[in-house]
Scaffold this motif. Sequence first.
Motif, PDB file in Angstrom:
ATOM      1  N   GLY A 111       0.872  -0.897  -0.195  1.00 46.51           N
ATOM      2  CA  GLY A 111       0.309   0.177  -0.663  1.00 46.51           C
ATOM      3  C   GLY A 111       0.438   1.160  -0.066  1.00 46.51           C
ATOM      4  N   PHE A 112       2.334   0.934   0.587  1.00 41.97           N
ATOM      5  CA  PHE A 112       2.769   2.412   0.830  1.00 41.97           C
ATOM      6  C   PHE A 112       3.640   2.639  -0.320  1.00 41.97           C
ATOM      7  CE2 PHE A 112       7.423   3.317   2.028  1.00 41.97           C
ATOM      8  CZ  PHE A 112       7.392   4.839   1.905  1.00 41.97           C
ATOM      9  N   LEU A 113       3.934   1.248  -1.203  1.00 40.81           N
ATOM     10  CA  LEU A 113       4.729   1.533  -2.587  1.00 40.81           C
ATOM     11  C   LEU A 113       3.817   2.417  -3.604  1.00 40.81           C
ATOM     12  CD1 LEU A 113       6.922  -1.763  -2.080  1.00 40.81           C
ATOM     13  CD2 LEU A 113       7.753   0.712  -2.116  1.00 40.81           C
ATOM     14  N   ALA A 114       2.154   1.660  -3.778  1.00 47.29           N
ATOM     15  CA  ALA A 114       1.319   1.570  -4.368  1.00 47.29           C
ATOM     16  C   ALA A 114       1.385   3.632  -4.071  1.00 47.29           C
ATOM     17  CB  ALA A 114       0.542   1.178  -4.088  1.00 47.29           C
ATOM     18  N   ARG A 115       0.751   3.294  -3.450  1.00 41.90           N
ATOM     19  CA  ARG A 115       0.935   5.576  -3.157  1.00 41.90           C
ATOM     20  C   ARG A 115       2.085   6.380  -3.013  1.00 41.90           C
ATOM     21  NH1 ARG A 115      -2.852   3.566   0.154  1.00 41.90           N
ATOM     22  NH2 ARG A 115      -1.053   3.012   2.574  1.00 41.90           N
ATOM     23  N   MET A 116       2.953   5.372  -3.197  1.00 37.47           N
ATOM     24  CA  MET A 116       4.654   6.020  -3.387  1.00 37.47           C
ATOM     25  C   MET A 116       4.386   6.842  -5.542  1.00 37.47           C
ATOM     26  SD  MET A 116       5.952   8.019  -0.550  1.00 37.47           S
ATOM     27  CE  MET A 116       7.817   7.706  -2.010  1.00 37.47           C
ATOM     28  N   VAL A 117       4.237   5.370  -5.591  1.00 35.93           N
ATOM     29  CA  VAL A 117       4.627   5.618  -6.882  1.00 35.93           C
ATOM     30  C   VAL A 117       3.739   5.261  -8.314  1.00 35.93           C
ATOM     31  CG1 VAL A 117       6.710   3.966  -7.107  1.00 35.93           C
ATOM     32  CG2 VAL A 117       4.659   3.134  -7.794  1.00 35.93           C
ATOM     33  N   ARG A 118       2.533   5.106  -7.522  1.00 36.57           N
ATOM     34  CA  ARG A 118       1.513   4.960  -8.149  1.00 36.57           C
ATOM     35  C   ARG A 118       0.686   4.270  -9.435  1.00 36.57           C
ATOM     36  NH1 ARG A 118      -0.653   9.878 -10.849  1.00 36.57           N
ATOM     37  NH2 ARG A 118      -2.596   9.026 -11.930  1.00 36.57           N
ATOM     38  N   ASP A 119       1.176   3.041  -9.464  1.00 33.44           N
ATOM     39  CA  ASP A 119       1.875   2.321 -10.549  1.00 33.44           C
ATOM     40  C   ASP A 119       1.193   0.345 -10.362  1.00 33.44           C
ATOM     41  OD1 ASP A 119       2.445   0.271 -12.644  1.00 33.44           O
ATOM     42  OD2 ASP A 119       3.600   1.673 -13.129  1.00 33.44           O
ATOM     43  N   GLY A 120       0.741   0.141  -9.892  1.00 33.59           N
ATOM     44  CA  GLY A 120       0.739  -1.254  -9.717  1.00 33.59           C
ATOM     45  C   GLY A 120       1.763  -2.449  -9.513  1.00 33.59           C
ATOM     46  N   PRO A 121       1.291  -2.599 -10.987  1.00 33.58           N
ATOM     47  CA  PRO A 121       2.308  -3.452 -11.113  1.00 33.58           C
ATOM     48  C   PRO A 121       3.940  -2.579 -11.110  1.00 33.58           C
ATOM     49  CG  PRO A 121       1.656  -3.058 -13.446  1.00 33.58           C
ATOM     50  CD  PRO A 121       0.801  -2.099 -12.262  1.00 33.58           C
ATOM     51  N   LEU A 122       4.230  -2.046 -10.947  1.00 33.28           N
ATOM     52  CA  LEU A 122       5.826  -1.220 -10.625  1.00 33.28           C
ATOM     53  C   LEU A 122       5.861  -1.143  -9.341  1.00 33.28           C
ATOM     54  CD1 LEU A 122       8.241   0.001 -10.288  1.00 33.28           C
ATOM     55  CD2 LEU A 122       6.782   2.156 -10.696  1.00 33.28           C
ATOM     56  N   ALA A 123       4.236  -1.332  -8.127  1.00 32.90           N
ATOM     57  CA  ALA A 123       5.255  -1.681  -6.236  1.00 32.90           C
ATOM     58  C   ALA A 123       4.909  -2.522  -6.327  1.00 32.90           C
ATOM     59  CB  ALA A 123       3.097  -0.649  -6.210  1.00 32.90           C
ATOM     60  N   GLU A 124       4.018  -3.805  -7.399  1.00 31.60           N
ATOM     61  CA  GLU A 124       4.151  -5.268  -6.783  1.00 31.60           C
ATOM     62  C   GLU A 124       5.945  -5.178  -6.691  1.00 31.60           C
ATOM     63  OE1 GLU A 124       3.228  -8.541  -5.252  1.00 31.60           O
ATOM     64  OE2 GLU A 124       1.710  -6.600  -5.707  1.00 31.60           O
ATOM     65  N   ASP A 125       6.061  -5.482  -8.165  1.00 29.14           N
ATOM     66  CA  ASP A 125       7.860  -5.705  -8.306  1.00 29.14           C
ATOM     67  C   ASP A 125       8.268  -4.804  -7.062  1.00 29.14           C
ATOM     68  OD1 ASP A 125       7.377  -6.633 -10.914  1.00 29.14           O
ATOM     69  OD2 ASP A 125       7.516  -5.027 -12.123  1.00 29.14           O
TER      70      ASP A 125
ATOM     71  N   LEU B  60      10.921   6.185  -8.980  1.00 29.54           N
ATOM     72  CA  LEU B  60      11.089   6.874  -9.125  1.00 29.54           C
ATOM     73  C   LEU B  60      11.629   7.959 -10.513  1.00 29.54           C
ATOM     74  CD1 LEU B  60       8.347   8.329  -6.384  1.00 29.54           C
ATOM     75  CD2 LEU B  60       8.000   7.604  -9.000  1.00 29.54           C
ATOM     76  N   LYS B  61      13.171   8.296 -10.063  1.00 30.59           N
ATOM     77  CA  LYS B  61      14.098   8.571 -10.298  1.00 30.59           C
ATOM     78  C   LYS B  61      14.366   7.974 -11.460  1.00 30.59           C
ATOM     79  CE  LYS B  61      16.942  10.001  -6.483  1.00 30.59           C
ATOM     80  NZ  LYS B  61      18.121   9.627  -5.886  1.00 30.59           N
ATOM     81  N   HIS B  62      14.656   6.574 -12.344  1.00 37.27           N
ATOM     82  CA  HIS B  62      14.560   5.914 -12.910  1.00 37.27           C
ATOM     83  C   HIS B  62      13.703   6.294 -14.025  1.00 37.27           C
ATOM     84  CE1 HIS B  62      15.711   3.092 -16.158  1.00 37.27           C
ATOM     85  NE2 HIS B  62      14.425   2.221 -15.615  1.00 37.27           N
ATOM     86  N   GLN B  63      12.031   6.662 -13.514  1.00 42.48           N
ATOM     87  CA  GLN B  63      11.095   6.495 -14.559  1.00 42.48           C
ATOM     88  C   GLN B  63      11.161   7.634 -14.770  1.00 42.48           C
ATOM     89  OE1 GLN B  63       7.348   6.306 -12.294  1.00 42.48           O
ATOM     90  NE2 GLN B  63       6.736   4.639 -13.292  1.00 42.48           N
ATOM     91  N   ARG B  64      11.539   8.761 -13.895  1.00 43.21           N
ATOM     92  CA  ARG B  64      11.446  11.204 -14.657  1.00 43.21           C
ATOM     93  C   ARG B  64      12.771  10.099 -15.542  1.00 43.21           C
ATOM     94  NH1 ARG B  64      10.337  11.784  -9.204  1.00 43.21           N
ATOM     95  NH2 ARG B  64      13.030  11.552  -9.152  1.00 43.21           N
ATOM     96  N   HIS B  65      13.942   9.853 -15.702  1.00 43.84           N
ATOM     97  CA  HIS B  65      14.764   9.656 -16.782  1.00 43.84           C
ATOM     98  C   HIS B  65      13.950   9.337 -17.743  1.00 43.84           C
ATOM     99  CE1 HIS B  65      17.850  11.586 -14.514  1.00 43.84           C
ATOM    100  NE2 HIS B  65      17.376  10.703 -13.387  1.00 43.84           N
TER     101      HIS B  65
ATOM    102  N   GLU C  43      -3.795  12.470  -6.410  1.00 42.96           N
ATOM    103  CA  GLU C  43      -2.254  11.590  -6.492  1.00 42.96           C
ATOM    104  C   GLU C  43      -1.798  12.024  -7.970  1.00 42.96           C
ATOM    105  OE1 GLU C  43      -4.627   7.540  -7.958  1.00 42.96           O
ATOM    106  OE2 GLU C  43      -4.541   6.801  -6.137  1.00 42.96           O
ATOM    107  N   ASP C  44      -2.307  12.969  -9.239  1.00 48.20           N
ATOM    108  CA  ASP C  44      -1.670  13.475  -9.910  1.00 48.20           C
ATOM    109  C   ASP C  44      -0.844  14.869  -9.081  1.00 48.20           C
ATOM    110  OD1 ASP C  44      -1.736  11.664 -12.217  1.00 48.20           O
ATOM    111  OD2 ASP C  44      -3.837  13.544 -12.694  1.00 48.20           O
ATOM    112  N   ALA C  45      -1.214  14.729  -8.374  1.00 49.24           N
ATOM    113  CA  ALA C  45      -0.638  16.319  -7.296  1.00 49.24           C
ATOM    114  C   ALA C  45       0.215  16.072  -6.083  1.00 49.24           C
ATOM    115  CB  ALA C  45      -1.837  17.047  -6.744  1.00 49.24           C
ATOM    116  N   LEU C  46       0.271  14.496  -5.894  1.00 49.44           N
ATOM    117  CA  LEU C  46       1.355  14.211  -4.826  1.00 49.44           C
ATOM    118  C   LEU C  46       2.105  13.810  -6.119  1.00 49.44           C
ATOM    119  CD1 LEU C  46      -0.693  11.075  -2.797  1.00 49.44           C
ATOM    120  CD2 LEU C  46       0.846  13.360  -1.943  1.00 49.44           C
TER     121      LEU C  46
END
Length: 179
Positions: free
Chosen positions: A34-48, A86-91, A120-123
Amino acid sequence: MGSPTDEALMEGFRAGQLDAFEVLFARHSRRVHGFLARMVRDGPLAEDLLQTTFLSVIRARGRFEPGTRFAPWLLTIAANAARDALKHQRHIHAYVQERPRGKGEPADGSDAWEVRHQLEDALQQLPPEQREAVVLSKVEGWSFEEIAELRGISAGAARLRAHRGYERLRSLLGELETV
């Protein structure tokens, strides 16, 4: 007698008791996910990242020091994994955050999903330290002292990160209302 503490389970895992790790995973995987899902806002990425986090626990078990609280240690690992992702995604996907708002999207505002999506977008636009402080304090219910311990900063610094995050969210959400 009650269930063993997380710290006792981690000591057992360090000593080679694999079932202790299974108990720790069962106790904490939903909360960490749950913490990871809120941090990255991407279900499959949170699972990984959940898998990455617990794999890191396995690898770092020898560095877990007696007397350390397990939950903050675990969430530090999860937060670092999220921040790295998130750093990787931003790049790689910098253009995604610059996408224009769809003009054909309904603007009636009656849909709770739309409000949640805007929040979530604002976060996601907050710096990672502020996002983490906001999510931990408001969503996870952590005290600023617990956040400070997790990050290795003072409680005042944790409070300041969260406050700056709240202010930025107000500004971002205010901008959405005027669009």
